[in-house]
Scaffold this motif. Structure first.
Motif, short mmCIF file in Angstrom:
data_model
loop_
_atom_site.label_atom_id
_atom_site.label_comp_id
_atom_site.label_asym_id
_atom_site.label_seq_id
_atom_site.Cartn_x
_atom_site.Cartn_y
_atom_site.Cartn_z
N PRO A 293 0.83 -1.22 0.00
CA PRO A 293 0.00 0.00 0.00
C PRO A 293 0.86 1.26 0.00
CG PRO A 293 -0.77 -1.57 1.66
CD PRO A 293 0.55 -2.07 1.17
N ILE A 294 0.51 2.19 -0.89
CA ILE A 294 1.19 3.47 -0.95
C ILE A 294 0.25 4.49 -1.58
CG2 ILE A 294 2.28 2.88 -3.17
CD1 ILE A 294 4.71 4.60 -2.33
N THR A 295 0.19 5.66 -0.97
CA THR A 295 -0.61 6.75 -1.52
C THR A 295 0.07 7.30 -2.77
OG1 THR A 295 -1.34 7.32 0.72
CG2 THR A 295 -1.58 9.03 -0.98
N PRO A 296 -0.68 7.57 -3.85
CA PRO A 296 -2.13 7.44 -4.03
C PRO A 296 -2.55 6.22 -4.84
CG PRO A 296 -1.24 8.96 -5.63
CD PRO A 296 -0.06 8.40 -4.89
N ALA A 297 -1.77 5.13 -4.77
CA ALA A 297 -2.07 3.95 -5.60
C ALA A 297 -2.87 2.88 -4.88
CB ALA A 297 -0.76 3.34 -6.11
N SER A 298 -3.06 3.01 -3.58
CA SER A 298 -3.60 1.90 -2.78
C SER A 298 -4.98 1.44 -3.22
CB SER A 298 -3.64 2.29 -1.30
OG SER A 298 -2.34 2.57 -0.82
N ASP A 299 -5.80 2.36 -3.74
CA ASP A 299 -7.16 1.97 -4.11
C ASP A 299 -7.20 0.96 -5.25
OD1 ASP A 299 -8.52 3.32 -2.19
OD2 ASP A 299 -8.98 5.07 -3.40
N ILE A 300 -6.14 0.88 -6.06
CA ILE A 300 -6.09 -0.17 -7.08
C ILE A 300 -6.03 -1.54 -6.41
CG2 ILE A 300 -4.88 -1.05 -9.11
CD1 ILE A 300 -3.73 1.74 -9.53
N LEU A 301 -5.20 -1.65 -5.39
CA LEU A 301 -5.11 -2.88 -4.60
C LEU A 301 -6.46 -3.19 -3.96
CD1 LEU A 301 -3.71 -5.17 -3.00
CD2 LEU A 301 -2.89 -3.43 -1.41
N HIS A 302 -7.09 -2.17 -3.37
CA HIS A 302 -8.37 -2.39 -2.70
C HIS A 302 -9.43 -2.88 -3.69
CE1 HIS A 302 -6.95 1.00 0.22
NE2 HIS A 302 -6.33 -0.14 0.43
N THR A 303 -9.48 -2.26 -4.86
CA THR A 303 -10.49 -2.62 -5.84
C THR A 303 -10.26 -4.03 -6.39
OG1 THR A 303 -10.74 -0.29 -6.48
CG2 THR A 303 -11.60 -1.93 -8.01
N LEU A 304 -9.02 -4.34 -6.74
CA LEU A 304 -8.73 -5.67 -7.27
C LEU A 304 -8.96 -6.76 -6.23
CD1 LEU A 304 -5.56 -4.99 -9.46
CD2 LEU A 304 -7.84 -5.63 -10.26
N ALA A 305 -8.77 -6.43 -4.96
CA ALA A 305 -9.01 -7.41 -3.90
C ALA A 305 -10.47 -7.85 -3.86
CB ALA A 305 -8.58 -6.85 -2.54
N GLY A 306 -11.36 -7.00 -4.37
CA GLY A 306 -12.78 -7.34 -4.40
C GLY A 306 -13.20 -8.08 -5.65
N LEU A 307 -12.25 -8.45 -6.50
CA LEU A 307 -12.59 -9.09 -7.77
C LEU A 307 -12.09 -10.54 -7.83
CD1 LEU A 307 -11.76 -6.14 -10.24
CD2 LEU A 307 -13.97 -6.73 -9.20
N LYS A 308 -12.01 -11.19 -6.69
CA LYS A 308 -11.48 -12.56 -6.64
C LYS A 308 -12.28 -13.51 -7.51
CE LYS A 308 -9.65 -12.01 -1.94
NZ LYS A 308 -9.73 -12.46 -0.54
N ARG A 309 -13.59 -13.27 -7.61
CA ARG A 309 -14.44 -14.18 -8.38
C ARG A 309 -14.17 -14.10 -9.88
NH1 ARG A 309 -17.16 -9.84 -6.65
NH2 ARG A 309 -18.57 -8.68 -8.03
N TYR A 310 -13.37 -13.12 -10.29
CA TYR A 310 -13.03 -12.97 -11.70
C TYR A 310 -11.61 -13.43 -12.00
CZ TYR A 310 -17.28 -10.18 -11.69
OH TYR A 310 -18.58 -9.75 -11.54
N GLY A 311 -11.07 -14.31 -11.20
CA GLY A 311 -9.74 -14.84 -11.46
C GLY A 311 -8.63 -13.92 -11.05
N VAL A 312 -8.89 -13.03 -10.09
CA VAL A 312 -7.89 -12.07 -9.62
C VAL A 312 -7.38 -12.51 -8.26
CG1 VAL A 312 -7.45 -9.68 -8.95
CG2 VAL A 312 -8.93 -10.18 -10.92
N THR A 313 -6.08 -12.61 -8.13
CA THR A 313 -5.45 -12.90 -6.84
C THR A 313 -4.65 -11.69 -6.41
OG1 THR A 313 -5.26 -15.26 -7.36
CG2 THR A 313 -3.82 -14.40 -5.62
#
Length: 642
Positions: free
Chosen positions: A267-287
């Motif tokens: 996590p690092i400002t201001p990029a952290s929200d990409i990590l947060h968003t992708l973390a919610g997409l596990k059902r789409y083959g995202v780890t």
């Protein structure tokens, strides 16, 4: 008994509102909810969140001011606005920090309850500006927002402090009435946010409604305003930030390529929200893996690429520096790797929550040895989606790391985004090596990991464990073709040139640099990259409206640049390059194309204003006219002498 004057509704074509208060006043939430309601109504919009780096900055001080600016209109919007029409100031610090940006005649809505002696003294006010003539040049509405909120919540079993926290909802309700924004979206948001806290849910909705009804009934405001929807191509739209668009673009690209996506990130400002968003997409083959540090994050990503996945890592400037060695390893082993750099003010820790474009040279050259990579830049929040798709296309096609440059302005800013039909997006087909491609000294089939594609020079991508494709890999220089460790000088020279040529060949599959020059008679070209697109476009629109011809072009691909870049630069008498750095693209253009571009720079932690660029570009055009006059005068003088 006197009858109140009926209220009227006026039509406006555009409005810029800035919500400002202490970093604990909920201004980002207020602005975000107002933006969502505005998007629902179909206005075009652009936003500029601006907040301190500290989690809880000193209360009531200038460094602690948090603001959110929204520009919405019935036409195409390119920037969040040079200056607000309306300033909502929740305390003296918010007023002092933002008043210089509010033109004379603008509207100030201030929480009068917050302007006590102690709060005034913190920011250097000897007298209360709401009570003397200091603000006589503005339309001031000094309203007791805090006490009205507390009164509206009198029946709730909450502490006074808890009631006061809802004043941002009261302000949101008032502004929603003033600009005819619907409340239902915010109510739904609150129901989700406080689903397990019924008392707080009811209190916030009550405060929201109370602010709206105050606008309806008070004599402070005689007029409300409407802004018609902006004409847009038909389709389904949503409001989107640059970070969310980047995350969706990466996930979509992985889906279109048939690859699982693995994000290794710290996590690092201001990029952290990409990590947060992708973390919610596990059902789409995202780890997603939140690593212990920046180096581990990119190590995870490159290891995932070695294993046959789409490896991605996200960061900002300081993190990009830490990742440099493994980016170089990715260049050496020639595997696809996506590095998203959401640029911020530097150097070092610098300005973590402010925007800048100063990582271009680091992206181009910030590695030991000759280690070229693909570099592209997004130009708007919604364009981050398309830029992510393009980054994945390049990385998988050419087996190379690609650095995708965004910045804080794009990452946190938002705009309407037309949701694409996934079936209409380009396929990003990936082929893995499945069988031997060479023979050994005894004539037996074997696998050479650096036998290259004739067109792209990409090496085969062999998934570990594939029978017959065992090969050596690592950071030590490898022999051309076989991949064996090699210290041979000629081999190193050849491999270095092959890796560089591979990056240059990316230009074979990208579009030419497009120039917007409607009349075809412009002498000045303004060339930008990244997030300067909006301010440059707004300035160009303004200049053309006043009859000044000017051409515009914008670079997405920075390494390599489009094949026709030199031709474009040489076609104009003057090229102006605005950048939020000290002239990094200008340096590259001068060095590569020997064109003496005019650099216009600023590193204020804020995007350019269109007004600033209008002045710069108008002066560039005028200077050519003066040169023409000087040349004519010289010719006349020479003729007279003859």
């Amino acid at each position: 008994m006197s009858l109140s004057t009926p209220k009227t509704t006026e039509q406006l074509d555009r409005v810029v509102i800035r919500f400002a208060g202490d970093s604990g006043d909920g201004m980002q939430l207020t602005g975000d909810r107002f933006t969502s309601a505005t998007a629902v109504l179909g206005n075009d919009l652009s936003t500029l969140p601006n907040f301190p780096a500290e989690i809880r900055a000193p209360q009531g001080t200038l460094p602690g001011v948090s603001s959110f600016q929204l520009h919405f209109a019935d036409h195409d919007v390119l920037t969040p606005g040079d200056s607000p029409n309306v300033l909502v100031a929740m305390n003296p610090a918010a007023l002092a920090a933002n008043l210089r940006d509010l033109p004379r005649g603008g509207v100030i809505i201030a929480d009068a309850d917050a302007f006590g002696k102690r709060a005034l003294a913190k920011v250097g006010y000897a007298e209360n500006p709401l009570e003397d003539d200091a603000l006589e040049s503005w339309h001031v509405h000094a309203l007791p927002l805090t006490s009205m909120t507390v009164t509206a919540l009198a029946d709730f079993d909450l502490t006074r402090k808890e009631k006061e926290r809802a004043k941002n909802m009261f302000a949101l309700g008032l502004l929603s009435w003033l600009y005819t924004r619907p409340l239902e979206g915010t109510r739904a948001f609150l129901r989700a946010k406080f689903a397990k806290k019924s008392e707080l849910l009811a209190a916030n909705i009550t405060a929201l409604d109370a602010g709206y009804h105050y606008g309806e009934t008070t004599e402070d405001f005689a007029v409300s305003y409407e802004i018609a929807p902006a004409p847009m191509p038909p389709g389904r739209y949503r409001n989107i930030t640059g970070n969310t668009a980047t995350a969706y673009g990466l996930a979509t690209a992985a889906y279109r390529s048939g690859l699982p996506l693995v994000l290794g990130s710290y996590p690092i400002t201001p990029a952290s929200d990409i990590l947060h968003t992708l973390a919610g997409l596990k059902r789409y083959g995202v780890t997603t893996v939140q690593a212990e540090d920046e180096i581990a994050g990119i190590g995870i990503a490159l290891g995932a690429s070695f294993g046959g996945a789409l490896g991605v890592t996200t960061t900002s400037g300081p993190g990009l520096a830490l990742k440099s060695e493994i980016i170089g390893l990715g260049v050496s082993v020639e595997l696809p790797l996506i590095v998203v750099d959401v640029q911020r003010g530097g150097p070092s820790t610098g300005l973590p929550t402010k925007t800048e474009q100063a990582d271009l040279l680091q992206a181009m050259f910030g590695r030991n040895g000759e280690a070229p990579v693909g570099v592209i830049a997004a130009s708007s929040p919604s364009d981050c989606f398309d830029a992510a798709l393009e980054a994945v296309r390049i990385a998988t096609t050419y087996r190379t790391p690609v650095i995708l440059l965004s910045d804080g302005y794009l990452a946190n800013g938002s705009e309407p985004w037309r949701i694409p039909d996934v079936a209409d997006l380009p396929r990003l087909d990936v082929e893995f090596a499945t069988e031997p491609n060479a023979t050994d000294a005894k004539g037996n089939p074997t696998f050479h990991p650096f036998v290259r594609d004739e067109q792209t020079l990409a090496r085969p991508w062999a998934v570990p464990g594939t029978a017959g494709l065992e090969h050596r890999i690592g950071g030590i220089e490898k022999a051309d073709g076989t991949g064996n460790i090699s210290y041979d000088p000629d081999n190193h020279d050849r491999m270095t040139r092959l890796r560089a040529e591979k990056i240059e060949r990316i230009a074979d599959t990208i579009d030419d640099l497009q120039v917007d020059d409607p009349r075809g008679d412009a002498d000045v070209l303004v060339l930008g990259w990244g997030s300067t697109y909006g301010p440059i476009s707004a300035a160009v629109r303004s200049l053309r409206a006043s009859g000044i011809p000017i051409a515009q072009a914008h670079l997405r691909h920075l390494n390599p640049m489009p094949r026709n870049t030199a031709d474009v630069l040489c076609a104009y008498r003057k090229v102006v390059v605005p950048e939020m750095n000290l002239g990094q693209l200008a340096l590259l253009l001068r060095g590569r194309f020997l064109v003496d571009v005019q650099s216009h720079t600023a590193v204020r932690g804020l995007p350019f204003t269109s007004t600033e660029l209008v002045d710069v570009l108008a002066a560039a055009v005028a200077s050519l006219d003066e040169d023409d006059l000087d040349s004519s005068a010289t010719t006349i003088q020479e003729g007279a002498s003859a």
